[in-house]
Design an enzyme around this catalytic site. Structure first.
Site, PDB file in Angstrom:
ATOM      1  N   GLY A  10       0.732  -1.241  -0.101  1.00 22.82           N
ATOM      2  CA  GLY A  10       0.011   0.002   0.027  1.00 22.82           C
ATOM      3  C   GLY A  10       0.978   1.268   0.060  1.00 22.82           C
ATOM      4  N   GLY A  13       1.236   5.164   4.713  1.00 21.97           N
ATOM      5  CA  GLY A  13      -0.018   5.672   5.616  1.00 21.97           C
ATOM      6  C   GLY A  13      -1.227   4.725   5.144  1.00 21.97           C
ATOM      7  CE  LYS A  16       3.935   0.109   3.089  1.00 17.14           C
ATOM      8  NZ  LYS A  16       3.030   1.462   3.274  1.00 17.14           N
ATOM      9  CB  THR A  17       3.008  -1.620   9.275  1.00 17.13           C
ATOM     10  OG1 THR A  17       4.013  -1.488   8.164  1.00 17.13           O
ATOM     11  CG2 THR A  17       3.837  -2.324  10.434  1.00 17.13           C
ATOM     12  CG  ASP A  85       5.838  -4.068   6.238  1.00 14.21           C
ATOM     13  OD1 ASP A  85       6.676  -4.378   5.692  1.00 14.21           O
ATOM     14  OD2 ASP A  85       5.616  -2.964   6.954  1.00 14.21           O
TER      15      ASP A  85
END
Length: 211
Positions: A10, A13, A16-17, A85
């Site tokens: 992604g 912001g 994803k993480t 990620d």
């Protein structure tokens, strides 16, 4: 979970993480997180991108390669699920966006050498949010070096991802529009995403939206 090697991607912001951490905890997967905070050139890049673009991208590439080589190249992916990620190819996407023509040509040659040995993920999930929503999330998490980011830069990154997705026919790629979803605090939103991820997908581009 039927996919044993998942990549959650992604824009900056997008979340994803956070989603990767939740999936790793729920399914007992090995978690691979991009170690962006260790890049000493990153704060300087956001202030002076022309000067620091090449060292920031070179540092990212070598660090991503080292981590993935340690965790993937010598692992049996069938013994333990993995969720990451980032995909190594993002190195080239950001470099194309940030480097001049000559720098990018050199960078691409180095990338192709390093990228040759990595296994492909079972599914690549891209979390899509608008630039306005991304800017809100960037401001909320308050990383000082990210506050110089402009919406136009996020739009350029998004376009680079989409161009890569459209040209790639080898990976199953799922784009999920999560504009107003709060999967961290709303279990129903999280379950919606899980249901989409835990489906079989053929190689190529797939899109999903809840609106």
């Amino acid at each position: 979970m039927q996919h044993q090697f998942l990549i959650i991607e992604g824009n900056i912001g997008a979340g994803k993480t956070t989603l990767s951490q939740m999936l790793a905890e729920d399914f007992g997967f090995k978690l691979l997180l991009e170690e962006f905070a260790d890049n000493p050139f990153l704060p300087h890049f956001y202030q002076n991108p022309d000067r620091y673009a090449f060292p920031v991208e070179l540092f990212f590439m070598t660090e991503r390669h080292k981590q993935l080589q340690q965790e993937l190249a010598q692992r049996d992916l069938f013994q333990e699920g993995i969720v990451a990620d980032y995909i190594f190819y993002k190195t080239l996407l950001f470099a194309r966006n940030n480097l001049n023509t000559e720098e990018y040509r050199l960078f691409q040659r180095l990338f192709n050498i390093l990228n040759a040995a990595f296994p492909k993920p079972d599914l690549l999930v891209y979390l899509h949010r608008s630039a306005d929503r991304l800017m809100d999330n960037i401001r909320k998490r308050g990383r000082a070096f990210e506050q110089e980011i402009e919406p136009s830069y996020l739009q350029e990154i998004q376009q680079s991802y989409f161009e890569f997705f459209r040209s790639n026919e080898q990976l199953p790629i799922l784009i999920i529009d999560i504009e107003d979803l709060d999967f961290l605090n709303n279990p129903e939103d999280y379950q919606k995403i899980l249901d989409l991820i835990n489906r079989p997908y053929r190689p190529g581009l797939h899109r999903a939206s809840f609106y």
